[in-house]
Scaffold this motif. Structure first.
Motif, PDB file in Angstrom:
ATOM      1  N   ALA A   1       0.790  -1.200  -0.061  1.00  0.00           N
ATOM      2  CA  ALA A   1      -0.102  -0.031  -0.052  1.00  0.00           C
ATOM      3  C   ALA A   1       0.778   1.300   0.059  1.00  0.00           C
ATOM      4  CB  ALA A   1      -0.939  -0.143   1.133  1.00  0.00           C
ATOM      5  N   THR A   2       2.191   1.143   0.511  1.00  0.00           N
ATOM      6  CA  THR A   2       2.955   2.455   0.566  1.00  0.00           C
ATOM      7  C   THR A   2       3.265   2.765  -0.580  1.00  0.00           C
ATOM      8  OG1 THR A   2       3.869   1.406   2.620  1.00  0.00           O
ATOM      9  CG2 THR A   2       5.191   3.145   1.411  1.00  0.00           C
ATOM     10  N   PHE A   3       3.269   2.051  -1.849  1.00  0.00           N
ATOM     11  CA  PHE A   3       3.488   2.345  -3.428  1.00  0.00           C
ATOM     12  C   PHE A   3       2.452   3.272  -3.896  1.00  0.00           C
ATOM     13  CE2 PHE A   3       6.175  -1.175  -2.613  1.00  0.00           C
ATOM     14  CZ  PHE A   3       7.412  -0.857  -3.401  1.00  0.00           C
ATOM     15  N   LEU A   4       1.141   3.065  -3.511  1.00  0.00           N
ATOM     16  CA  LEU A   4       0.122   3.212  -4.320  1.00  0.00           C
ATOM     17  C   LEU A   4      -0.421   5.070  -4.280  1.00  0.00           C
ATOM     18  CD1 LEU A   4      -2.311   0.304  -2.938  1.00  0.00           C
ATOM     19  CD2 LEU A   4      -0.933   0.450  -4.973  1.00  0.00           C
ATOM     20  N   GLY A   5      -0.524   5.533  -3.238  1.00  0.00           N
ATOM     21  CA  GLY A   5      -0.978   6.974  -3.482  1.00  0.00           C
ATOM     22  C   GLY A   5      -2.291   7.213  -3.806  1.00  0.00           C
ATOM     23  N   GLY A   6      -2.566   8.460  -3.909  1.00  0.00           N
ATOM     24  CA  GLY A   6      -4.228   8.673  -4.085  1.00  0.00           C
ATOM     25  C   GLY A   6      -4.455   9.076  -5.517  1.00  0.00           C
ATOM     26  N   CYS A   7      -5.007  10.178  -5.806  1.00  0.00           N
ATOM     27  CA  CYS A   7      -5.104  10.552  -7.273  1.00  0.00           C
ATOM     28  C   CYS A   7      -4.250  11.849  -7.711  1.00  0.00           C
ATOM     29  CB  CYS A   7      -6.625  11.237  -7.401  1.00  0.00           C
ATOM     30  SG  CYS A   7      -7.820   9.864  -7.132  1.00  0.00           S
ATOM     31  N   SER A   8      -4.138  12.147  -8.839  1.00  0.00           N
ATOM     32  CA  SER A   8      -3.497  13.215  -9.187  1.00  0.00           C
ATOM     33  C   SER A   8      -4.141  14.511  -8.998  1.00  0.00           C
ATOM     34  CB  SER A   8      -3.334  13.010 -10.841  1.00  0.00           C
ATOM     35  OG  SER A   8      -2.721  14.414 -11.458  1.00  0.00           O
ATOM     36  N   GLY A   9      -3.306  15.458  -8.616  1.00  0.00           N
ATOM     37  CA  GLY A   9      -4.138  16.819  -8.252  1.00  0.00           C
ATOM     38  C   GLY A   9      -4.456  16.771  -6.823  1.00  0.00           C
ATOM     39  N   SER A  10      -4.209  15.724  -5.953  1.00  0.00           N
ATOM     40  CA  SER A  10      -4.475  15.730  -4.525  1.00  0.00           C
ATOM     41  C   SER A  10      -3.430  16.142  -3.681  1.00  0.00           C
ATOM     42  CB  SER A  10      -5.053  14.376  -4.367  1.00  0.00           C
ATOM     43  OG  SER A  10      -3.906  13.322  -4.386  1.00  0.00           O
ATOM     44  N   THR A  11      -3.575  16.025  -2.497  1.00  0.00           N
ATOM     45  CA  THR A  11      -2.490  16.241  -1.633  1.00  0.00           C
ATOM     46  C   THR A  11      -1.504  14.970  -1.340  1.00  0.00           C
ATOM     47  OG1 THR A  11      -3.855  15.852   0.444  1.00  0.00           O
ATOM     48  CG2 THR A  11      -3.460  18.163  -0.474  1.00  0.00           C
TER      49      THR A  11
ATOM     50  N   LEU B   1      11.819   3.920   0.659  1.00  0.00           N
ATOM     51  CA  LEU B   1      10.570   3.923   0.111  1.00  0.00           C
ATOM     52  C   LEU B   1       9.311   4.794   0.804  1.00  0.00           C
ATOM     53  CD1 LEU B   1       8.406   2.483  -1.633  1.00  0.00           C
ATOM     54  CD2 LEU B   1       7.807   0.922  -0.068  1.00  0.00           C
ATOM     55  N   THR B   2       9.441   5.043   2.165  1.00  0.00           N
ATOM     56  CA  THR B   2       8.511   5.874   2.700  1.00  0.00           C
ATOM     57  C   THR B   2       8.681   7.441   2.393  1.00  0.00           C
ATOM     58  OG1 THR B   2       7.108   6.267   5.049  1.00  0.00           O
ATOM     59  CG2 THR B   2       9.580   6.051   5.168  1.00  0.00           C
ATOM     60  N   ALA B   3      10.095   7.800   2.243  1.00  0.00           N
ATOM     61  CA  ALA B   3      10.461   8.914   1.915  1.00  0.00           C
ATOM     62  C   ALA B   3      10.085   9.418   0.558  1.00  0.00           C
ATOM     63  CB  ALA B   3      12.022   9.175   2.362  1.00  0.00           C
ATOM     64  N   LEU B   4      10.478   8.269  -0.351  1.00  0.00           N
ATOM     65  CA  LEU B   4      10.144   8.722  -1.700  1.00  0.00           C
ATOM     66  C   LEU B   4       8.494   8.837  -2.055  1.00  0.00           C
ATOM     67  CD1 LEU B   4      11.573   9.108  -4.282  1.00  0.00           C
ATOM     68  CD2 LEU B   4      11.527   6.701  -4.819  1.00  0.00           C
ATOM     69  N   THR B   5       7.806   8.171  -1.351  1.00  0.00           N
ATOM     70  CA  THR B   5       6.240   8.273  -1.576  1.00  0.00           C
ATOM     71  C   THR B   5       5.551   9.162  -0.544  1.00  0.00           C
ATOM     72  OG1 THR B   5       6.094   6.242   0.154  1.00  0.00           O
ATOM     73  CG2 THR B   5       6.057   5.680  -2.288  1.00  0.00           C
ATOM     74  N   ASN B   6       6.475   9.697   0.441  1.00  0.00           N
ATOM     75  CA  ASN B   6       5.827  10.725   1.299  1.00  0.00           C
ATOM     76  C   ASN B   6       5.083  10.194   2.317  1.00  0.00           C
ATOM     77  OD1 ASN B   6       6.227  12.748  -1.528  1.00  0.00           O
ATOM     78  ND2 ASN B   6       7.668  12.945   0.296  1.00  0.00           N
ATOM     79  N   VAL B   7       4.843   8.758   2.645  1.00  0.00           N
ATOM     80  CA  VAL B   7       4.216   8.438   3.472  1.00  0.00           C
ATOM     81  C   VAL B   7       4.559   8.690   5.027  1.00  0.00           C
ATOM     82  CG1 VAL B   7       3.391   6.151   4.584  1.00  0.00           C
ATOM     83  CG2 VAL B   7       3.588   6.411   1.956  1.00  0.00           C
ATOM     84  N   GLY B   8       5.719   8.411   5.628  1.00  0.00           N
ATOM     85  CA  GLY B   8       6.032   8.799   7.050  1.00  0.00           C
ATOM     86  C   GLY B   8       6.626   7.736   7.549  1.00  0.00           C
ATOM     87  N   PRO B   9       5.937   6.749   8.302  1.00  0.00           N
ATOM     88  CA  PRO B   9       6.400   5.833   9.104  1.00  0.00           C
ATOM     89  C   PRO B   9       6.862   4.684   7.910  1.00  0.00           C
ATOM     90  CG  PRO B   9       4.045   5.645   9.109  1.00  0.00           C
ATOM     91  CD  PRO B   9       4.430   6.899   8.618  1.00  0.00           C
TER      92      PRO B   9
ATOM     93  N   GLY C   1       0.791  11.664  -1.914  1.00  0.00           N
ATOM     94  CA  GLY C   1       2.068  11.452  -2.746  1.00  0.00           C
ATOM     95  C   GLY C   1       1.898   9.946  -3.321  1.00  0.00           C
ATOM     96  N   GLY C   2       3.154   9.304  -3.242  1.00  0.00           N
ATOM     97  CA  GLY C   2       2.898   7.850  -3.924  1.00  0.00           C
ATOM     98  C   GLY C   2       3.003   7.920  -5.409  1.00  0.00           C
ATOM     99  N   ILE C   3       2.701   6.689  -6.213  1.00  0.00           N
ATOM    100  CA  ILE C   3       2.841   6.444  -7.501  1.00  0.00           C
ATOM    101  C   ILE C   3       1.602   7.128  -8.137  1.00  0.00           C
ATOM    102  CG2 ILE C   3       2.629   5.051  -9.213  1.00  0.00           C
ATOM    103  CD1 ILE C   3       4.571   3.213  -8.066  1.00  0.00           C
ATOM    104  N   LYS C   4       0.477   7.325  -7.376  1.00  0.00           N
ATOM    105  CA  LYS C   4      -0.843   7.590  -7.722  1.00  0.00           C
ATOM    106  C   LYS C   4      -1.517   6.574  -8.609  1.00  0.00           C
ATOM    107  CE  LYS C   4       0.052  12.483  -6.605  1.00  0.00           C
ATOM    108  NZ  LYS C   4       1.458  12.340  -6.355  1.00  0.00           N
ATOM    109  N   ALA C   5      -2.971   6.671  -8.589  1.00  0.00           N
ATOM    110  CA  ALA C   5      -3.914   5.988  -9.131  1.00  0.00           C
ATOM    111  C   ALA C   5      -3.930   6.057 -10.902  1.00  0.00           C
ATOM    112  CB  ALA C   5      -5.330   6.208  -8.792  1.00  0.00           C
ATOM    113  N   TYR C   6      -3.906   7.376 -11.232  1.00  0.00           N
ATOM    114  CA  TYR C   6      -3.938   7.352 -12.771  1.00  0.00           C
ATOM    115  C   TYR C   6      -2.615   6.676 -13.592  1.00  0.00           C
ATOM    116  CZ  TYR C   6      -0.279  11.225 -13.347  1.00  0.00           C
ATOM    117  OH  TYR C   6       0.944  11.616 -13.308  1.00  0.00           O
TER     118      TYR C   6
END
Length: 485
Positions: A339-349, A429-437, A351-356
């Protein structure tokens, strides 16, 4: 790169520094209200940064250069670099007595909405510092929205812009309406933050906690006013559901929210990336909730609450934790890692790879497999009912390739500083995806980054900025072609 362009970029960064110095007066007022002596730190930092920024702005004013992609790349990088350094000034000067590496790390983690922290004893930290951390994340979240909706599509880095959604012509970019749209975004972002704060207060938070967590929830940043994060409220399921809802909203494309709120375009919610985003959130949340119910025997609703909260937090790259999910068992840990890789949508707040990007990559894979059977067939890549042009396809493939290369390099560099393999890999990974923990005893959901060496923190700062600026925006300025004529 012409000297005129560099001068103009510095001028823009200096103007932004003036606005940032004004923001420092807010934590100064908070500390003064609570009778904390650190108000002087923020007052001094404000006047120092404001004076320096004003001097630089006056010295660099002049005729702006012709807008170009190279100038755009330079401005974006310089703005975030300025924000990172300026945001660290109060941390260095405060009673916390942080070193430069720790202060910059905390600031970078804030503005990139990563949420990793080097601070301990957060429950007893002066209120001004706490509100400053939240302000950094709130401003960073707003900056990410602007970056994703306007700048990255303009620079051909990727992203699904507002104009591509609204217009029947995918190349239509009516910048004359940019200021109106930007004000709409600011209004909606501020309104949602206020609504979130009210909802938190109604669910049982005190006013100070509600305001701080509202700013870090809508920015999907994850800074908390407690060492235990939202685990401090783990027995209050209403707080966790409020947070889950607003984290989900933060992971939605703000262009869609504007179209729905301002234009009444409810059909905009049919954006394919929203279905993908909601789909993988529900999949992981339900799978782990069922797993917890079977393996631990906790009531299903409680298991679902903690599961959907923590996975919404990871997927939207917020970084809150209600429990240490690394203790839930190997299945849950494996799901959290993916799940750390995934991220939300483009144009959201988020990070991650993002759904689109996943949509486009899977479409490319499906077309590639079909062409093995029908090699002469022309198969366009589609995003919903729109055709994806070659530039977008290129940017998606380039981003994902660069993502895994940067992750590998960062993991090796962190391991070279003495971190164990799990900490190095998950930290990168958590730094690159801006997840945190990350994972492991040190930087897991119940830990922090205090024990990472200064060298490791500087590496993580660079990786957080790379991830927040979509990697390619930063890498391009290190190419000889960028600085050539």
């Amino acid at each position: 790169m012409q000297a005129l362009a560099v001068r103009a970029a510095v001028h823009i960064a200096a103007i932004f520094g003036i606005y940032l110095s004004a923001a420092m007066l807010v934590p100064a007022a908070v500390d003064l209200y609570y009778g904390n002596k650190d108000w002087r730190v923020f007052a001094f930092s404000s006047f120092f940064l404001g004076g320096l920024s004003l001097a630089i702005a006056l010295a660099t004013q002049g005729r702006p250069p012709v807008a170009s992609s190279r100038f755009g790349f330079l401005v974006v990088n310089l703005l975030w670099f300025t924000m990172a350094l300026a945001g660290s000034i109060p941390f260095v000067a405060s009673s916390l007595e942080l070193g430069v590496a720790d202060a910059v790390f905390e600031s970078v983690s804030g503005i990139t909405t990563t949420g990793s922290t080097v601070l301990t004893g957060i429950d007893f930290i002066p209120p001004g510092i706490l509100i400053w951390r939240s302000i950094l994340q709130w401003m960073g979240g707003l900056g990410v929205i602007v970056l994703g909706l306007f700048l990255l599509p303009f620079l051909n880095i990727g992203g699904v812009s507002y104009f591509k959604i609204e217009s029947s012509d995918i190349e239509d970019r009516p910048f004359e309406r940019l200021s109106v749209f930007a004000l709409s975004i600011l209004g909606i972002y501020s309104g949602l933050t206020l609504t979130c704060a009210i909802a938190y207060a109604a669910a049982g938070m005190n006013g100070f906690d509600a305001l701080n967590h509202a700013m870090t929830t809508m920015s999907t940043g994850g800074y908390s006013t407690h060492d235990a994060s939202l685990g401090y409220y783990s027995d209050n399921l209403a707080v966790l559901w409020v947070s889950t809802l607003f984290m989900f909203v933060g992971g939605l494309p703000f262009s869609i929210l504007v179209l729905m709120a301002i234009r009444g375009r409810l059909d905009a919610a049919r954006d394919p990336q929203i279905r993908v985003f909601a789909g993988y959130v529900l999949f992981f949340a339900l799978a782990v909730a069922i797993y917890l119910r079977i393996s631990t025997g906790v009531p299903f609703f409680e298991a679902l609450t903690h599961s959907i909260f923590n996975f919404m937090s990871v997927i939207t790259t917020t970084g809150y934790a209600s429990q240490d999910y690394s203790t839930w068992g190997p299945f849950a840990v494996a799901c959290a890692f993916v799940a750390t890789f995934l991220g939300g949508c483009s144009g959201s707040t988020s990070g991650g790879i993002k759904a689109y990007r996943f949509l486009i990559v899977f479409e490319l894979m499906a077309n590639g497999l079909r062409k093995l059977i029908y090699p002469n067939t022309v198969m366009p890549v589609r995003y919903g009912d729109r055709r994806v042009d070659d530039d977008m396809q290129r940017s998606v493939v380039l981003f994902i390739s660069a993502f895994f290369v940067i992750w590998a390099i960062a993991s090796i560099l962190l391991a070279a500083t003495g971190l164990d393999l799990v900490t190095a890999i998950s930290g990168a990974l958590t730094a690159l995806t801006n997840v945190g923990p990350g994972l492991g005893e040190m930087i897991g959901p119940s830990g922090n980054f205090f024990g990472v060496s200064d060298t490791g923190k500087w590496i993580l700062c660079l990786v957080m900025l790379l991830g927040r600026l979509e990697i390619l925006t930063v890498l391009v300025i290190f190419t000889p072609a960028f600085w050539g004529r």
